[in-house]
Design an enzyme around this catalytic site. Structure first.
Site, PDB file in Angstrom:
ATOM      1  N   HIS A 180     -64.041 -48.051  26.274  1.00 33.12           N
ATOM      2  CA  HIS A 180     -65.178 -47.323  25.698  1.00 33.12           C
ATOM      3  C   HIS A 180     -65.482 -46.138  26.590  1.00 33.12           C
ATOM      4  O   HIS A 180     -65.740 -46.289  27.785  1.00 33.12           O
ATOM      5  CB  HIS A 180     -66.416 -48.220  25.580  1.00 33.12           C
ATOM      6  CG  HIS A 180     -67.585 -47.514  24.955  1.00 33.12           C
ATOM      7  ND1 HIS A 180     -67.779 -47.449  23.590  1.00 33.12           N
ATOM      8  CD2 HIS A 180     -68.613 -46.825  25.516  1.00 33.12           C
ATOM      9  CE1 HIS A 180     -68.874 -46.765  23.336  1.00 33.12           C
ATOM     10  NE2 HIS A 180     -69.402 -46.376  24.478  1.00 33.12           N
ATOM     11  N   CYS A 181     -65.432 -44.948  26.006  1.00 30.88           N
ATOM     12  CA  CYS A 181     -65.646 -43.715  26.772  1.00 30.88           C
ATOM     13  C   CYS A 181     -67.020 -43.140  26.440  1.00 30.88           C
ATOM     14  O   CYS A 181     -67.246 -42.679  25.317  1.00 30.88           O
ATOM     15  CB  CYS A 181     -64.558 -42.694  26.447  1.00 30.88           C
ATOM     16  SG  CYS A 181     -64.714 -41.149  27.360  1.00 30.88           S
TER      17      CYS A 181
END
Length: 343
Positions: A180-181
C-alpha cells in the site's frame, strides 16, 4: 487435514475416537475433526478454515484515508509545481539561446510530463485489483476443488484467494497485492502494478532531465564568482587544496545573494530532483528485482515464500511489461530470413 462430509457415492470422512463435528464455510458440508484441530482443509472444495483467527478492530481507518488523501494531494501539487515552475524558469533562457533548441526541449518536456502524469493517475485512481467472485456456501453450487486453498476474509465476509491480501488502509482485498503506497493513496496490485512501475520509470527520467536542465540554465544566469586568491600564495599540498575548495565554496555562497527569483527556483529544482532521483531509483530497482524473481513485496516477506520455488528469469520482466515476443526470438527470426535470402 480433515475432510468434509460428501455425497453418498464418495466418502471423505475420517474416523477418530475423539472427533467433533463442524461445517466448512466454503461448501457447507459437515467436517469431522480430531480434538484440538483448529486449522483444517475441506476434502471436497479445498477451502482452508482457521478457527483461531479472530476479526481485529480496524482502528484509525479514517485517519489512514485522510493521510492518503493528504499525501496524494501533496504529490499532485508538487508535480504541477515542478512542471510549470520548470517551464517558467528554464525555457525563457533556452529559447533565448536558440529557437530550435527550445522547441526540441519543449517536445521532451511535453512527452515526459504527459507520461508521468498519466501513469501516476492510472496507478492512483484505478482499482488495484479485485479478487474474482466465486460461488460458495452450499454443496450443490460448489464443486470439488472449486475453493482450493481459499481462506475466508473476516473483514470482507467472502472467500479470499491465495493470491489476495486484505488491505486495512483500503478496507478491501487486493489481488496480487504488492504494498500500500500512501503517496498514490492506493494499493499496488494486479490491476495497477504495471502503471506504478511505469510511473517510477518516467519519474526517474523526468527528474534526471530536470536536474540537467536546471544546471544548464543556471550556468547562463548565475552571477560571476569573485575569488580572493592572493591569500593562497605560499601554500602547498593539502593546505592549498583545502583552502582553494574553501574559497570556491565561499564565492559560490556569496553569489547566491545576487540570484534572481528564477535562479533561486532553478537551485531548488536541482536539489529536489536529485533527492527524488535517489529515492525513486532505489524503489524502482526494488520493484524490478521482485518482478525478476517472480514475487511481490508481500510474498517476499511472507514466511511461506521461501518454500515456493520461484523461477528467476528475465522472462518474468518480459511478461510483466507485455512483450509477447522476446528480443532474442526477433533476432533468431531475422537470421533465418537473412539466410533464406542469401541462399
Amino acid at each position: 487435514m480433515a475432510s468434509s462430509s460428501s455425497p453418498p457415492e464418495e466418502q471423505y470422512g475420517t474416523e477418530s475416537t475423539d472427533n467433533y463435528e463442524t461445517t466448512c464455510w466454503g461448501c457447507g458440508l459437515r467436517v469431522m475433526l480430531p480434538s484440538g484441530a483448529s486449522i483444517f482443509k475441506c476434502g471436497w472444495c479445498g477451502a482452508i478454515t482457521n478457527q483461531n483467527k479472530k476479526k481485529r478492530e480496524q482502528k484509525c481507518f479514517g485517519w489512514r484515508v485522510l493521510r492518503d488523501r493528504c499525501f496524494l494531494s501533496s504529490v499532485i501539487i508538487f508535480m504541477l509545481f515542478v512542471i510549470f515552475g520548470g517551464v517558467w524558469a528554464v525555457y525563457p533562457i533556452v529559447f533565448s539561446i536558440s529557437l530550435l533548441w527550445g522547441i526540441f526541449h519543449s517536445i521532451i518536456t511535453t512527452i515526459l510530463s504527459i507520461a508521468t502524469v498519466s501513469f501516476f493517475s492510472l496507478a492512483a485512481f484505478r482499482c488495484a485489483g479485485t479478487p474474482p467472485n466465486i460461488l460458495w456456501g452450499s454443496y450443490p453450487t460448489v464443486g470439488q476443488g472449486d475453493l482450493e486453498n481459499y481462506t475466508f476474509c473476516l473483514y470482507c465476509s467472502k472467500p479470499k484467494s491465495p493470491r489476495a491480501h486484505h488491505c486495512r488502509s483500503c478496507g478491501k482485498c487486493i489481488l496480487d497485492m504488492d504494498h500500500h503506497c500512501p503517496f498514490i493513496g492506493n494499493c499496488v496490485g494486479a490491476a495497477n502494478h504495471y502503471s506504478f512501475v511505469c510511473f517510477l520509470i518516467s519519474a526517474v527520467l523526468s527528474t534526471i532531465y530536470v536536474s540537467i536542465m536546471s544546471v544548464y540554465a543556471s550556468l547562463h544566469i548565475w552571477p560571476s564568482l569573485s575569488y580572493s586568491l592572493g591569500r593562497l600564495k605560499g601554500m602547498t599540498g593539502r593546505d592549498l587544496a583545502w583552502r582553494l575548495m574553501n574559497e570556491i565554496l565561499i564565492a559560490f555562497l556569496r553569489s547566491t545573494l545576487f540570484l534572481s527569483s528564477r535562479g533561486l527556483l532553478l537551485a531548488y529544482l536541482f536539489i529536489a530532483s536529485v533527492s527524488l532521483q535517489i529515492g525513486l531509483s532505489v524503489l524502482l530497482w526494488q520493484q524490478l528485482s521482485f518482478i525478476y524473481q517472480g514475487k511481490t513485496y508481500l510474498s517476499n516477506l511472507s514466511s511461506h515464500a521461501d518454500n515456493e520455488e520461484e523461477k528467476k528469469d528475465c522472462q518474468n520482466l518480459v511478461r510483466f511489461f507485455g512483450f509477447q515476443h522476446p528480443v532474442s526470438r526477433f533476432f533468431s527470426n531475422f537470421r533465418v530470413t537473412q539466410k533464406r535470402h542469401d541462399t
